[in-house]
Motif scaffolding. Structure first.
Motif, mmCIF file in Angstrom:
data_model
loop_
_atom_site.group_PDB
_atom_site.id
_atom_site.type_symbol
_atom_site.label_atom_id
_atom_site.label_comp_id
_atom_site.label_asym_id
_atom_site.label_seq_id
_atom_site.Cartn_x
_atom_site.Cartn_y
_atom_site.Cartn_z
ATOM 1 N N CYS A 1 -65.482 25.018 50.474
ATOM 2 C CA CYS A 1 -64.107 25.524 50.332
ATOM 3 C C CYS A 1 -63.712 26.340 51.558
ATOM 4 O O CYS A 1 -64.487 27.147 52.055
ATOM 5 N N GLN A 2 -62.480 26.146 51.993
ATOM 6 C CA GLN A 2 -61.974 26.831 53.196
ATOM 7 C C GLN A 2 -61.213 28.109 52.851
ATOM 8 O O GLN A 2 -60.682 28.768 53.728
ATOM 9 N N HIS A 3 -61.113 28.414 51.572
ATOM 10 C CA HIS A 3 -60.370 29.591 51.107
ATOM 11 C C HIS A 3 -59.010 29.697 51.801
ATOM 12 O O HIS A 3 -58.688 30.698 52.455
ATOM 13 N N CYS A 4 -58.245 28.633 51.596
ATOM 14 C CA CYS A 4 -56.940 28.513 52.240
ATOM 15 C C CYS A 4 -56.028 29.674 51.855
ATOM 16 O O CYS A 4 -56.077 30.172 50.725
ATOM 17 N N THR B 1 -52.544 27.465 49.230
ATOM 18 C CA THR B 1 -53.544 26.746 48.439
ATOM 19 C C THR B 1 -52.984 25.577 47.628
ATOM 20 O O THR B 1 -52.437 25.785 46.531
ATOM 21 N N PRO B 2 -53.152 24.363 48.104
ATOM 22 C CA PRO B 2 -52.693 23.199 47.331
ATOM 23 C C PRO B 2 -53.358 23.126 45.955
ATOM 24 O O PRO B 2 -52.721 22.744 44.969
ATOM 25 N N CYS B 3 -54.613 23.528 45.861
ATOM 26 C CA CYS B 3 -55.340 23.450 44.596
ATOM 27 C C CYS B 3 -54.726 24.371 43.542
ATOM 28 O O CYS B 3 -54.620 24.013 42.364
ATOM 29 N N VAL C 1 -60.385 32.202 46.869
ATOM 30 C CA VAL C 1 -59.842 31.222 45.930
ATOM 31 C C VAL C 1 -60.933 30.918 44.901
ATOM 32 O O VAL C 1 -62.058 30.566 45.266
ATOM 33 N N CYS D 1 -56.896 18.988 46.778
ATOM 34 C CA CYS D 1 -57.616 19.661 47.871
ATOM 35 C C CYS D 1 -57.817 18.709 49.045
ATOM 36 O O CYS D 1 -58.528 17.712 48.932
ATOM 37 N N PRO D 2 -57.221 19.012 50.190
ATOM 38 C CA PRO D 2 -57.358 18.101 51.334
ATOM 39 C C PRO D 2 -58.754 18.118 51.954
ATOM 40 O O PRO D 2 -59.082 17.263 52.761
ATOM 41 N N TYR D 3 -59.572 19.105 51.564
ATOM 42 C CA TYR D 3 -60.907 19.219 52.148
ATOM 43 C C TYR D 3 -61.985 18.604 51.246
ATOM 44 O O TYR D 3 -63.162 18.575 51.605
ATOM 45 N N VAL E 1 -63.545 19.475 48.441
ATOM 46 C CA VAL E 1 -64.702 20.340 48.193
ATOM 47 C C VAL E 1 -64.847 20.729 46.720
ATOM 48 O O VAL E 1 -65.765 21.448 46.353
ATOM 49 N N ARG E 2 -63.929 20.265 45.890
ATOM 50 C CA ARG E 2 -63.989 20.622 44.457
ATOM 51 C C ARG E 2 -64.678 19.534 43.669
ATOM 52 O O ARG E 2 -64.670 18.368 44.053
ATOM 53 N N LYS F 1 -66.466 25.209 42.797
ATOM 54 C CA LYS F 1 -66.499 25.182 44.266
ATOM 55 C C LYS F 1 -67.005 26.517 44.778
ATOM 56 O O LYS F 1 -67.208 27.436 43.990
HETATM 57 S S1 SF4 Z 1 -60.388 24.147 47.030
HETATM 58 FE FE1 SF4 Z 1 -59.552 23.023 48.778
HETATM 59 S S2 SF4 Z 1 -57.330 23.500 48.828
HETATM 60 FE FE2 SF4 Z 1 -58.331 25.005 47.475
HETATM 61 S S3 SF4 Z 1 -58.727 26.771 48.809
HETATM 62 FE FE3 SF4 Z 1 -60.608 25.484 48.812
HETATM 63 S S4 SF4 Z 1 -60.363 24.110 50.571
HETATM 64 FE FE4 SF4 Z 1 -58.348 24.997 50.155
#
Ligand code: SF4
Ligand code: SF4
Ligand code: SF4
Length: 225
Positions: free
Chosen positions: A94-97, A100-102, A120, A137-139, A141-142, A153
């Motif tokens: 997780c990038q801890h955006c 946050t799209p998620c 997040v 999530c564009p990455y 990771v979930r 995550k």
């Molecule tokens: S789960 Fe995905 S979208 Fe949500 S904060 Fe982490 S990297 Fe970003």
């Protein structure tokens, strides 16, 4: 009086934009910044040897079941010609955006950003397993935890280590100090100092997610055959 103080703080707070394009506070902090943190992680790919100690520690500390993972080190290569071959290692978690799209797509509030830490997280009790967040999530990771049946995550070990004042398990386990964790709101933190002085990058920034996983890019690779 209040306004002039605010103006003073505004002018006294210099802002620095690092090579990754992230803006970090430098100088006196405003009142709001003093009460909130913005945790971030740096993966220094030039120091990473791909040993996987980080993902093993993560699994153990956070009770991550077999078959799923909160953290993966991806190995690319070998590059170059024998005997000068090398590998590159990148972190997948997780990038801890900041944006946050998620969280936006979650219908129950189970996916949320903790405003006090910027982390997040998932509230497993509120999660209905719809997987909207996984799709958003564009990455990528979930995942759905096969034991809790909730989305899961990396949460920077918020519940398992940070609460006790410890660093995330991956950071403590890394034998080469390839991971740096800290508060972007604290100008004296190691994470801010490293970002200010070392060229770094983040992935998929064009999506506007403003990830807080920073990377120091490998140049020649780290492990030679
Ligand atoms: S789960 Fe995905 S979208 Fe949500 S904060 Fe982490 S990297 Fe970003
Ligand atoms: S799987 Fe859980 S956390 Fe994800 S969107 Fe659905 S309810 Fe929210
Ligand atoms: S523990 Fe450190 S050196 Fe080993 S794979 Fe993880 S980040 Fe790389």
């Amino acid at each position: 009086m209040k306004n002039s103080r605010r103006l003073f703080l505004k002018s006294a707070c210099a802002l620095v934009v690092g090579a990754s394009g992230y803006t970090v506070a430098q100088g006196p902090l405003g009142e709001a910044q003093q009460t909130t943190k913005k945790y971030a992680l740096i993966h220094d790919e030039t120091k990473c040897i791909g040993c996987d100690a980080c993902s093993v520690a993560c699994r153990e500390v956070n009770n991550v079941p077999e078959g799923v993972t909160r953290l993966r080190i991806e190995r690319k290569g070998p590059y170059g010609e024998y005997p000068e071959q090398y590998f590159r290692f990148t972190r997948h978690s997780c990038q801890h955006c900041e944006d946050t799209p998620c969280v936006k797509v979650c219908p129950t509030g189970a996916a949320y950003k903790d405003e006090a830490t910027g982390i997040v997280s998932v509230d497993a009790w509120k999660c209905v397993g719809c997987q909207y967040c996984i799709a958003a999530c564009p990455y990528q990771v979930r995942f759905i935890n096969p034991v809790t049946k909730a989305a899961d995550k990396c949460d920077f070990c918020k519940e398992t280590r940070l609460k006790e004042g410890k660093l995330p398990a991956c950071v403590s386990a890394c034998p080469t100090q390839a991971l740096t964790f800290g508060d972007l709101q604290d100008p004296d933190s190691q994470v801010v100092q490293v970002l200010k002085h070392t060229p770094n990058y983040r992935t998929k920034t064009e999506l506007g997610t403003r990830p807080k996983l920073f990377r120091i890019g490998s140049q020649d690779g780290e492990v030679r055959l």
